[in-house]
Design a protein around this motif. Sequence first.
Motif, short mmCIF file in Angstrom:
data_model
loop_
_atom_site.label_atom_id
_atom_site.label_comp_id
_atom_site.label_asym_id
_atom_site.label_seq_id
_atom_site.Cartn_x
_atom_site.Cartn_y
_atom_site.Cartn_z
N ASP A 1 0.61 -1.10 0.47
CA ASP A 1 -0.09 -0.07 0.09
C ASP A 1 0.97 1.35 0.03
O ASP A 1 0.10 2.12 0.21
CB ASP A 1 -0.47 -0.27 1.00
CG ASP A 1 -1.83 0.84 0.94
OD1 ASP A 1 -2.95 0.94 -0.19
OD2 ASP A 1 -2.62 2.11 1.82
N LEU A 2 1.74 1.20 0.64
CA LEU A 2 3.28 2.88 0.33
C LEU A 2 3.43 2.95 -0.93
O LEU A 2 3.36 3.82 -1.19
CB LEU A 2 4.52 1.79 1.06
CG LEU A 2 4.68 1.64 2.21
CD1 LEU A 2 5.76 1.21 3.09
CD2 LEU A 2 3.84 2.64 3.09
N ILE A 3 2.74 2.31 -2.15
CA ILE A 3 2.69 2.64 -3.25
C ILE A 3 1.96 4.02 -3.17
O ILE A 3 1.44 4.71 -3.74
CB ILE A 3 2.77 1.93 -4.59
CG1 ILE A 3 4.04 1.42 -4.27
CG2 ILE A 3 2.38 2.37 -5.98
CD1 ILE A 3 3.71 0.10 -5.47
N ARG A 4 0.35 3.37 -3.00
CA ARG A 4 -0.40 4.07 -3.36
C ARG A 4 -0.46 5.53 -1.63
O ARG A 4 -0.41 6.81 -2.23
CB ARG A 4 -1.78 3.82 -2.91
CG ARG A 4 -3.36 4.36 -2.80
CD ARG A 4 -4.44 3.61 -2.28
NE ARG A 4 -4.40 3.38 -0.93
CZ ARG A 4 -3.97 4.05 0.37
NH1 ARG A 4 -4.37 5.58 -0.17
NH2 ARG A 4 -3.94 3.95 1.60
N LYS B 1 7.27 5.44 -9.48
CA LYS B 1 8.17 4.73 -9.23
C LYS B 1 9.04 5.47 -7.89
O LYS B 1 9.24 5.03 -7.33
CB LYS B 1 9.32 5.61 -10.53
CG LYS B 1 9.55 6.27 -10.60
CD LYS B 1 11.20 6.90 -11.62
CE LYS B 1 11.72 8.37 -11.95
NZ LYS B 1 12.75 8.60 -13.00
N CYS B 2 8.57 6.04 -7.33
CA CYS B 2 8.82 6.66 -5.78
C CYS B 2 8.37 6.49 -5.16
O CYS B 2 9.07 5.84 -4.12
CB CYS B 2 8.80 8.12 -6.09
SG CYS B 2 9.89 9.21 -7.44
N GLY B 3 6.70 6.12 -5.17
CA GLY B 3 6.00 4.96 -4.28
C GLY B 3 6.25 3.65 -4.56
O GLY B 3 7.20 3.05 -3.30
N GLU B 4 7.14 3.02 -4.84
CA GLU B 4 7.81 1.98 -5.17
C GLU B 4 8.98 1.36 -4.81
O GLU B 4 9.49 0.56 -3.89
CB GLU B 4 8.12 1.34 -6.59
CG GLU B 4 8.93 -0.05 -7.29
CD GLU B 4 7.71 -1.47 -6.81
OE1 GLU B 4 8.44 -2.44 -6.68
OE2 GLU B 4 6.16 -0.94 -6.57
N ARG B 5 9.87 2.92 -4.99
CA ARG B 5 10.96 3.07 -4.11
C ARG B 5 10.44 2.24 -2.86
O ARG B 5 10.90 2.21 -1.63
CB ARG B 5 11.84 4.12 -4.66
CG ARG B 5 12.97 4.92 -3.31
CD ARG B 5 13.41 5.88 -3.68
NE ARG B 5 14.81 5.98 -3.20
CZ ARG B 5 15.53 7.60 -3.10
NH1 ARG B 5 15.12 8.12 -4.68
NH2 ARG B 5 16.29 7.45 -2.98
N LEU B 6 9.57 3.38 -1.78
CA LEU B 6 9.29 3.21 -0.35
C LEU B 6 8.83 2.08 0.10
O LEU B 6 9.24 1.55 0.90
CB LEU B 6 8.38 4.56 -0.58
CG LEU B 6 7.13 4.30 0.93
CD1 LEU B 6 8.66 4.68 1.73
CD2 LEU B 6 6.61 5.67 1.17
#
Length: 237
Positions: free
Chosen positions: A65-68, A84-89
């Motif tokens: 859920d960190l992407i959202r 891509k930044c959400g995926e990094r998180l």
Amino acid sequence: MGKSLHDFTYLTFDVVGTLIDFEGGLTECLAGIAADAGVVIDAEEALSLYRAARYSRDADLFPDDLIRVYLAIAPNLGLPVERKCGERLRVSAKRWKAFDDSAEALAQLAKDYRLVAMTNARRWAFDYFAKELGSPFYAAFTADETGTEKPDPVFFEKVFDFVAAEGSSKDEILHVAQSQYHDIGISRELGMSNCWIERRHGQKGYGGTIEPAKFTEPDYHFTSLKGLANAVAAARG
């Protein structure tokens, strides 16, 4: 305090926030994204925004859920609104560190109890957390196994069924956690003994964890996991 520490067979643990420093992991990753973008963020503001975004009706399982969540909070922090930044998180969860006292205290507690993890994280993330903690658990329950998240009583019932299959009961469990909302309040409602690890002692507010409707006075209260481990050692004599 109704029971002695000698009266328990199992210690059940919240993982993210109690054993793993998820607030530190989140803010470190967000600060890295901010640095790459040439901006500076305030950690407590980021945690407040995270808390509001995380506990929405369209939330996914953690930490996917960190992407959202990232895409929801990025505009308010001046960060790039990019998936891509959400995926990094999300992927940063693989590198989140344990609190300094967690691994040693768990190893000490494992000498006296069966340690059971109860985490709202998915199994893939928990596997990294368990390794970071020294793989101390006798058993583990994640959102993938339970199909739900704490404070849903169904999550706890899965654990009750597990210990019942071993010939024990919830009366032999001490539930250890930092979250009043996810763990301490509901464990009291379900008739469990509990231990509050107040990881944010000396800090204002609830950080990245949702604020409970009311405060629940725990059976045991320590500001670190080491405090619990030391109390067990002292009780052992």
